[in-house]
Scaffold this active site. Structure first.
Site, PDB file in Angstrom:
ATOM      1  N   ASP A  47      13.052 -40.947   4.718  1.00  0.00           N
ATOM      2  CA  ASP A  47      12.170 -39.815   4.411  1.00  0.00           C
ATOM      3  C   ASP A  47      10.953 -39.806   5.316  1.00  0.00           C
ATOM      4  O   ASP A  47      10.506 -38.766   5.765  1.00  0.00           O
ATOM      5  CB  ASP A  47      11.695 -39.885   2.957  1.00  0.00           C
ATOM      6  CG  ASP A  47      12.855 -39.820   1.980  1.00  0.00           C
ATOM      7  OD1 ASP A  47      13.867 -39.188   2.329  1.00  0.00           O
ATOM      8  OD2 ASP A  47      12.763 -40.404   0.887  1.00  0.00           O
ATOM      9  N   HIS A  70      -9.270 -36.724   9.602  1.00  0.00           N
ATOM     10  CA  HIS A  70      -8.851 -35.425   9.069  1.00  0.00           C
ATOM     11  C   HIS A  70      -7.611 -35.647   8.223  1.00  0.00           C
ATOM     12  O   HIS A  70      -7.072 -36.755   8.199  1.00  0.00           O
ATOM     13  CB  HIS A  70      -8.608 -34.405  10.180  1.00  0.00           C
ATOM     14  CG  HIS A  70      -7.484 -34.750  11.111  1.00  0.00           C
ATOM     15  ND1 HIS A  70      -7.540 -35.814  11.976  1.00  0.00           N
ATOM     16  CD2 HIS A  70      -6.268 -34.180  11.301  1.00  0.00           C
ATOM     17  CE1 HIS A  70      -6.408 -35.870  12.671  1.00  0.00           C
ATOM     18  NE2 HIS A  70      -5.612 -34.899  12.281  1.00  0.00           N
ATOM     19  N   ASP A  74       0.007 -37.119   9.542  1.00  0.00           N
ATOM     20  CA  ASP A  74       0.144 -38.226  10.489  1.00  0.00           C
ATOM     21  C   ASP A  74      -1.133 -39.063  10.581  1.00  0.00           C
ATOM     22  O   ASP A  74      -1.202 -40.027  11.341  1.00  0.00           O
ATOM     23  CB  ASP A  74       0.581 -37.720  11.873  1.00  0.00           C
ATOM     24  CG  ASP A  74      -0.409 -36.740  12.482  1.00  0.00           C
ATOM     25  OD1 ASP A  74      -1.041 -35.985  11.727  1.00  0.00           O
ATOM     26  OD2 ASP A  74      -0.543 -36.730  13.722  1.00  0.00           O
ATOM     27  N   ASP A 194      -7.744 -38.902  21.882  1.00  0.00           N
ATOM     28  CA  ASP A 194      -6.472 -38.259  21.514  1.00  0.00           C
ATOM     29  C   ASP A 194      -5.628 -37.896  22.743  1.00  0.00           C
ATOM     30  O   ASP A 194      -6.054 -37.090  23.566  1.00  0.00           O
ATOM     31  CB  ASP A 194      -6.834 -36.997  20.702  1.00  0.00           C
ATOM     32  CG  ASP A 194      -5.641 -36.107  20.367  1.00  0.00           C
ATOM     33  OD1 ASP A 194      -4.487 -36.548  20.505  1.00  0.00           O
ATOM     34  OD2 ASP A 194      -5.905 -34.961  19.941  1.00  0.00           O
ATOM     35  N   HIS A 368      -4.684 -29.624  19.869  1.00  0.00           N
ATOM     36  CA  HIS A 368      -5.081 -30.797  20.659  1.00  0.00           C
ATOM     37  C   HIS A 368      -5.582 -30.396  22.041  1.00  0.00           C
ATOM     38  O   HIS A 368      -5.089 -29.435  22.641  1.00  0.00           O
ATOM     39  CB  HIS A 368      -3.894 -31.748  20.816  1.00  0.00           C
ATOM     40  CG  HIS A 368      -3.392 -32.296  19.516  1.00  0.00           C
ATOM     41  ND1 HIS A 368      -3.921 -33.422  18.940  1.00  0.00           N
ATOM     42  CD2 HIS A 368      -2.427 -31.847  18.677  1.00  0.00           C
ATOM     43  CE1 HIS A 368      -3.293 -33.658  17.798  1.00  0.00           C
ATOM     44  NE2 HIS A 368      -2.380 -32.724  17.623  1.00  0.00           N
ATOM     45  N   HIS A 390      -3.299 -42.093  20.044  1.00  0.00           N
ATOM     46  CA  HIS A 390      -2.554 -40.935  19.505  1.00  0.00           C
ATOM     47  C   HIS A 390      -1.605 -40.327  20.533  1.00  0.00           C
ATOM     48  O   HIS A 390      -1.902 -39.304  21.132  1.00  0.00           O
ATOM     49  CB  HIS A 390      -3.478 -39.801  19.023  1.00  0.00           C
ATOM     50  CG  HIS A 390      -4.516 -40.240  18.064  1.00  0.00           C
ATOM     51  ND1 HIS A 390      -5.517 -39.412  17.628  1.00  0.00           N
ATOM     52  CD2 HIS A 390      -4.718 -41.408  17.443  1.00  0.00           C
ATOM     53  CE1 HIS A 390      -6.288 -40.067  16.801  1.00  0.00           C
ATOM     54  NE2 HIS A 390      -5.817 -41.282  16.669  1.00  0.00           N
ATOM     55  N   ASP A 449      12.576 -44.673   2.067  1.00  0.00           N
ATOM     56  CA  ASP A 449      13.651 -43.813   1.582  1.00  0.00           C
ATOM     57  C   ASP A 449      13.469 -43.682   0.081  1.00  0.00           C
ATOM     58  O   ASP A 449      13.581 -44.656  -0.635  1.00  0.00           O
ATOM     59  CB  ASP A 449      15.001 -44.460   1.921  1.00  0.00           C
ATOM     60  CG  ASP A 449      16.161 -43.598   1.432  1.00  0.00           C
ATOM     61  OD1 ASP A 449      15.925 -42.466   0.993  1.00  0.00           O
ATOM     62  OD2 ASP A 449      17.306 -44.087   1.495  1.00  0.00           O
TER      63      ASP A 449
HETATM   64 ZN   LIG Z   1      -2.602 -36.535  14.954  1.00  0.00          ZN
HETATM   65 ZN   LIG Z   2      -4.139 -33.785  13.461  1.00  0.00          ZN
END
Ligand SMILES: [Zn+2]
Ligand SMILES: [Zn+2]
Length: 560
Positions: A47, A70, A74, A194, A368, A390, A449
Site C-alpha cells: 500500500d 508542509h 510524502d 528541494d 517545485h 528531495h 500492506d
Molecule cells: Zn515533496
Molecule cells: Zn510537497
C-alpha cells in the site's frame, strides 16, 4: 564539550517520497518531515512505503519533536506510523497540522502527540533547536522553509518550494527574509534544497496561470458539465477551479472523502471563499443541466476505487460520465501512479468525455522550483555547504551541478543518500567543518500492506515470483507403516497452466511424482521430509522439462 550538530537522512534522498531527516543538537533529535512513498509496480500488494524507523526507535528517548514543513503525504504521511513507537509533539503551520491530523486520528495516535502551530516569520525554540519559519510557495498553502540556528551555524532547509511571483494567496516565498538571515548570522553554513525539478530548465510557471487557463476552458465549453480532479490538499487549485466555475455561473459540488474534509477545513480557515449558495451536494448534481455544474473531486492519481474511476466506469451512484462531460485532470502523476493515470484517461475517453490533462493542456503547473529558481535561492542564501535533498539520485546530481555553476565550491557540495549522516562543527576561524558518514544508519524501504507493518523483502520476492511463475500444490497421502501411497497425488495449480485445458499434462505430472515417491519408498524412505523433498524435486524437474517454467511448488504429504 557539547555534542556536535548532526543531520541523519532517513528518506527522500534517492527517491521521490518518504522525506525524512533527523537534525541533532545537544544530543536531542528533531524529526523534520516523515513522509510515505507510493509503491512501484514491482512491489505487488504494497500500500505504501515508509522510511526505516530503526534509528528513531533505538533513540526514541532522544527524540524531542517532529516538524512538518508542509502536509503532503510524502512529507507527513508516515507520522501516524512513527507515533506508534515514538510519541512526540508535532510542530507545523496551522494548515499543515489540520491536514495531517486526520491520518493521525484515523490511526488512533492523537493521544501520542500534541499538535503545536507555528507561524510565518516566527522564531522559536523547540527544545535545544532554535528554529525560524520562512514562508514558501508550493502546491499546498502554508508551506515552510526553515532556518535552524545551531551551535555549528545556521542550516537552511528549503522544504518543497517554488518562487511563485504571483501566488493565489499573495503569500510569496520570503527570499528577503532568507537573505536577511544570511546577513544576520554571518552566512548560512549549509543549505538543504528541494531537487524534485532540478532537471527542468527555466522557471516553473505561477499557480495563477492555471486559473487563467481554467477560465478559458470553462468559457469554451458552456454546455458541458465540468469534472475537475486535483489533489485534495492543493487548496489554491481547488480555489481557482471553484472561482472559475462560479464566475461562469456554475454550481460547485465536491466529491471524495479527503476533498470534502479539506475543503471544509479550507473554508473554516478562510483559505477558500466560495459563496455557500453556489455549493451543492453531489446527489443534487443530476437535477442541474450539464452547463450549470462543476464537480471538484479526488482521483487525479487514477486510484481504482476513487470517485473519478467509479464515475468513468458508470458505477457511481449519482454521476455517470458521458459525452456531456469535460474532465480536467489538474495534477501530474506521482512516480508509481503513471499506469493508473493513463488507464483512467483511457476509460474517460471511452465513456465519451473530453479529457484535458497536464500532458495536453496547461491545466496543471508544478509546485517545485525549476533550475533558474533553484539557482536564485542559492544566490540569495550563498551557503558555505550545499546538500541537494528531495529527489531521485539524478535530480540531486543535477542540483549539485547547478550549485557549482553559481559558485558553491565543488568540494563543499555533498550528494548524500538515505542512511548517510553529516556532522557539522564550527572551526576556530568561524568556518564550518563537515564530515560525511555513508550508510551510517539503516534506511531501507519499509513496506506496508494493510495494517501489517513491514512486509519485508522476502515476502515481496515471493509475491513477484508468484506473479510471474504461479503456484503448484501437490497433495499426497502416505501410509506411514508401509510407505504406500494411499491417495493422490492430487495437483492444484494457480497461474502455471489453466488446469481444465491441461489434463494430460497434469496426469503426466502426477505420474512423475508417484514414480519418484515409489522409488523413494523402495529405497526405504518413510519420513515426511524425504518424501516431501522427492515430491518437490520430481515435480519441479517435470514442470521445467515440459513447460520451461519455475512456479513455486508446495508439496503436502499427509499420513494415514
Ligand atoms: Zn515533496
Ligand atoms: Zn510537497
Amino acid at each position: 564539550m557539547s555534542a556536535p550538530v548532526k543531520i541523519v537522512f532517513l528518506g527522500g534522498l534517492g527517491e521521490i517520497g518518504r522525506n525524512c531527516f533527523c537534525l541533532e543538537v545537544d544530543d536531542r533529535i528533531l524529526v523534520v518531515d516523515c513522509g510515505i512513498m507510493f509503491p512501484e509496480a514491482d512491489m505487488p500488494g504494497v500500500d505504501l512505503v515508509l522510511p526505516d524507523f530503526t534509528y528513531l526507535r533505538e533513540n526514541a528517548d532522544r527524540v524531542e519533536a517532529a516538524f512538518l514543513t508542509h502536509a503532503h503525504e510524502d512529507h507527513a504521511g508516515g507520522l501516524a506510523f512513527l507515533l506508534r513507537d515514538v510519541p512526540m509533539p508535532i510542530y507545523g503551520s496551522l494548515l499543515s497540522l489540520g491536514l495531517a491530523r486526520s491520518r493521525i486520528e484515523e490511526a488512533g495516535m492523537l493521544g501520542h502527540t500534541e499538535l503545536i502551530p507555528v507561524h510565518d516569520g516566527e522564531r522559536r525554540w523547540i527544545g535545544p533547536f532554535d528554529c525560524e519559519f520562512i514562508p514558501v510557495t508550493h502546491s499546498v498553502p502554508s508551506a515552510f522553509a526553515t532556518a535552524y540556528h545551531t551551535p555549528a551555524g545556521t542550516i537552511l532547509h528549503s522544504g518543497d518550494f517554488k518562487l511563485d511571483p504571483t501566488p493565489v494567496d499573495g503569500r510569496k516565498t520570503d527570499l528577503a527574509l532568507m537573505g536577511d538571515i544570511a546577513k544576520r548570522t554571518g552566512g548560512v553554513r549549509m543549505l538543504l534544497s528541494d531537487s524534485t525539478n532540478a532537471c527542468r530548465p527555466g522557471f516553473t510557471p505561477s499557480e495563477s496561470t492555471v486559473g487563467e487557463t481554467l477560465r478559458d476552458v470553462f468559457r469554451d465549453h458552456p454546455q458541458q458539465r465540468f469534472i475537475v480532479a486535483s489533489f485534495a490538499s492543493h487548496l489554491h487549485r481547488v480555489r481557482q477551479v471553484a472561482d472559475a466555475a462560479v464566475r461562469e455561473g456554475r454550481r460547485v459540488a465536491f466529491l471524495g472523502r479527503s476533498m470534502l474534509s479539506n475543503v471544509s477545513l479550507g473554508r473554516e480557515m478562510g483559505i477558500l471563499d466560495i459563496p455557500s449558495d453556489r455549493v451543492i451536494d453531489i446527489e443534487d448534481v443530476p437535477r442541474y443541466s450539464p452547463g450549470e455544474v462543476c464537480i471538484i473531486c479526488t482521483g487525479s492519481q487514477g486510484e481504482p476505487m476513487s470517485a473519478l474511476s467509479l464515475m468513468a466506469a458508470h458505477e457511481h451512484k449519482h454521476v455517470k460520465i458521458s459525452a456531456d462531460d469535460v474532465v480536467v485532470i489538474s495534477a501530474h502523476a506521482i512516480p508509481g501512479n503513471e499506469t493508473n493515470v493513463s488507464r483512467i484517461i483511457d476509460s474517460l475517453h471511452r465513456a465519451g468525455a473530453e479529457v484535458l490533462h497536464g500532458g495536453s493542456s496547461p491545466v496543471h503547473v508544478s509546485g517545485h522550483a525549476a533550475q533558474e529558481e533553484l539557482k536564485m535561492l542559492i544566490n540569495v542564501v550563498q551557503p558555505e555547504w550545499f546538500v541537494p535533498v528531495h529527489g531521485e539520485y539524478t535530480h540531486m546530481v543535477h542540483h549539485a551541478r547547478l550549485a557549482e555553476s553559481v559558485g558553491v565550491a565543488p568540494d563543499h557540495v555533498i550528494v548524500c543518500e538515505d542512511g548517510d549522516a553529516l556532522t557539522l562543527e564550527l572551526t576556530p576561524d568561524g568556518r564550518c567543518a563537515v564530515e560525511a558518514e555513508r550508510r551510517a544508519v539503516p534506511a531501507g524501504f519499509l513496506y506496508v500492506d494493510g495494517i501489517v507493518g513491514d512486509v519485508g523483502q522476502g515476502v515481496l520476492r515471493d509475491r513477484r515470483n508468484l506473479a510471474e511463475e504461479g503456484l503448484v500444490v501437490v497433495i499426497v497421502t502416505v501410509d506411514t507403516v508401509t510407505g504406500e501411497v494411499v491417495t493422490g497425488p492430487e495437483i492444484v495449480t494457480r497461474g502455471w497452466v489453466y488446469a481444465p485445458e491441461a489434463e494430460e499434462l497434469l496426469e503426466d505430472a502426477k505420474a512423475a511424482v508417484l514414480a519418484s515417491l515409489r522409488e523413494a519408498v523402495d529405497e526405504g524412505a518413510t519420513d515426511f521430509e524425504t518424501l516431501r523433498r522427492h515430491a518437490r524435486r520430481s515435480l519441479g524437474r517435470f514442470i521445467n522439462e515440459r513447460t520451461r517454467r519455475r512456479p513455486a511448488i508446495v508439496p503436502v504429504v499427509m499420513e494415514v
